[in-house]
Design an enzyme around this catalytic site. Sequence first.
Site, PDB file in Angstrom:
ATOM      1  N   ASP A  37       9.704  -1.199   2.522  1.00 30.11           N
ATOM      2  CA  ASP A  37       8.811  -2.191   1.691  1.00 30.11           C
ATOM      3  C   ASP A  37       9.844  -3.355   1.776  1.00 30.11           C
ATOM      4  O   ASP A  37      10.814  -3.300   1.561  1.00 30.11           O
ATOM      5  CB  ASP A  37       8.775  -1.590   0.380  1.00 30.11           C
ATOM      6  CG  ASP A  37       8.042  -0.023   0.152  1.00 30.11           C
ATOM      7  OD1 ASP A  37       7.371   0.508   1.085  1.00 30.11           O
ATOM      8  OD2 ASP A  37       7.864   0.493  -0.782  1.00 30.11           O
ATOM      9  N   ASP A  62      -2.781   4.333  -2.657  1.00 31.85           N
ATOM     10  CA  ASP A  62      -1.734   4.459  -3.639  1.00 31.85           C
ATOM     11  C   ASP A  62      -2.273   5.076  -4.897  1.00 31.85           C
ATOM     12  O   ASP A  62      -2.639   4.644  -6.190  1.00 31.85           O
ATOM     13  CB  ASP A  62      -1.554   3.159  -4.133  1.00 31.85           C
ATOM     14  CG  ASP A  62      -0.779   2.278  -3.003  1.00 31.85           C
ATOM     15  OD1 ASP A  62       0.085   2.807  -2.189  1.00 31.85           O
ATOM     16  OD2 ASP A  62      -1.096   1.083  -2.987  1.00 31.85           O
TER      17      ASP A  62
END
Length: 537
Positions: free
Chosen positions: A230, A389
């Site tokens: 990330d 998500d």
Amino acid sequence: MPKVHLLDYVAGNVRSLVNAIEKVGYTVEWVKSPEDVEKADKLILPGVGHFGHCMSQFSSAGYLPAIRKHIESGKPFMAICVGLQVLFEGSSESSIPGLGFIKGKLDQFDNNSKSVPHIGWNSANTAEKRVYGLRPSSKYYYVHSYKVSYREGELESQGWSVATARYGDEEFVGAVAKGNILATQFHPEKSGVAGLRVIKAFLDGTKESDAHGQLALKEGLTRRVIACLDVRTNDQGDLVVTKGDQYDVREKADGGNVRNLGKPVEMAKKYYEQGADEITFLNITSFRDCPLADLPMLEILRRTSETVFVPLTIGGGIRDTTDTDGTKVSALEIATMYFKSGADKVSIGSDAVTAAEEYYRQGKQLFGNTAIEQISGAYGNQAVVVSVDPKRVYISKPTETKHNTIQTKYPGPNGEQFCWYACTVKGGRETRDMDVVELATAVETMGAGEILLNCIDKDGTNSGFDLELIDQVKNAISIPVIASSGAGNPGHFEEVFSKTRTDAALGAGMFHRGEYTVKQVKDFLGEKGLMVRQFES
Ligand code: 1PR
């Protein structure tokens, strides 16, 4: 440095192929017109995407006679992926015929009992024969939905040496070689050192490989282990690898700074050398900026693809947008920039949810204008990952909601026995009235090739993957699923592979914090009898 000619006709990630060729000591000269083909001694035909699209591009640009002439002259010729496919007579993917150098046709993998596309590391077994550096103990990176079924003796009787692979109960052609021709269904430029060895053998003209490695053949698709980075800009303005707890990437102490776990390019290389089967970069705050201003991610890809020879995925900000100067930029144009910089797949998050909402609003109709449809249309389904998500919404009984529910072993805060998974956008900041099954089935219809299945409840918890979520999604779709969120030790990878039908598993925090290496995960999986690819040096 000696030269090799590369046909510049396709969209896709040719940068990695160029990097791989340079790595083994050659330089690339681009073939930009049929006349250029005549100048080539060694010619490589890369291929991605659709069989018919590839053939029609060839023929409309006038390449077909030049390529035929090159092959018939006996000069070295290598074809990769769809490049191999078009050497055959045809494919059920398209009514347009192939070049017909090899007798036979391609058909689609059967998706009744397995995920399609076939994505991952598989064998290229040449039995006793030694062909262009191929080793029976090595694994190579494949990504395709159509294959040439292997029937013993059929291609051999036409004089071809054949390397085979097995996916489920289907045996198919992984590579063929005869005279001056080598064609691989797998991507050697994405197959680590094993793939570089094949490219080098072709360019050096070493048709008979060494005896090394003619040992254990382990046929079949391996368990894919992916390292995820990330990435975002921290408060000091540096692009760093970070990692959240349930998506919160700020330190609890230390003035609430963005957690800085290292530099993206260096960390990607480290994971490649530990044996990661793929690397994923997620630009986690892309929704704040204009992606075109976000040049550092392009630079990260360019630099990473110089040293990392496994597939690279980039996510974050892939959607239609407006640049700072007011110019409209399509998701396809943004994806193209990423592919040209070394990405093999793009991952779409928030925009996929918006597209799925529209799909249901329009009564499940497709209009061809979503980012998923546009990018998969141009680059193939395998190039489009949808990153999901979801987070749990607990309920007491399924009738409380219209959504797809599961009965859970892990009751909610008030003892609720059921839950559904709500999709979110903008890194979990907004929740939508759409469940994960609705999203996954819609994007599969639109042309997504893979689902990256995160889970906000599990992210950064080190408590293992959400097996219930993975089961629910796997049962709803036939494209591959990458399990993500919650990995804390090698046992969690073993658990997700043995208890669910997931196609791949991804880890982040446990690798970044140095608690375990990718190699330790793979060694553990190997000890438990699961097939994995080990890094070859
Ligand atoms: O919406 O298309 O711009 O894409 C944004 C992308 O950024 C999405 O893929 C979304 O998942 C991701 N993202 C946004 N915010 C965050 C955040 O953490 N604040 N990261 C975020 C998502 C999930 C995984 C993570 C695993 C494994 N991160 O990639 O690495 O959960 O972690 P673990 O093994 O440490 O548990 P768009």
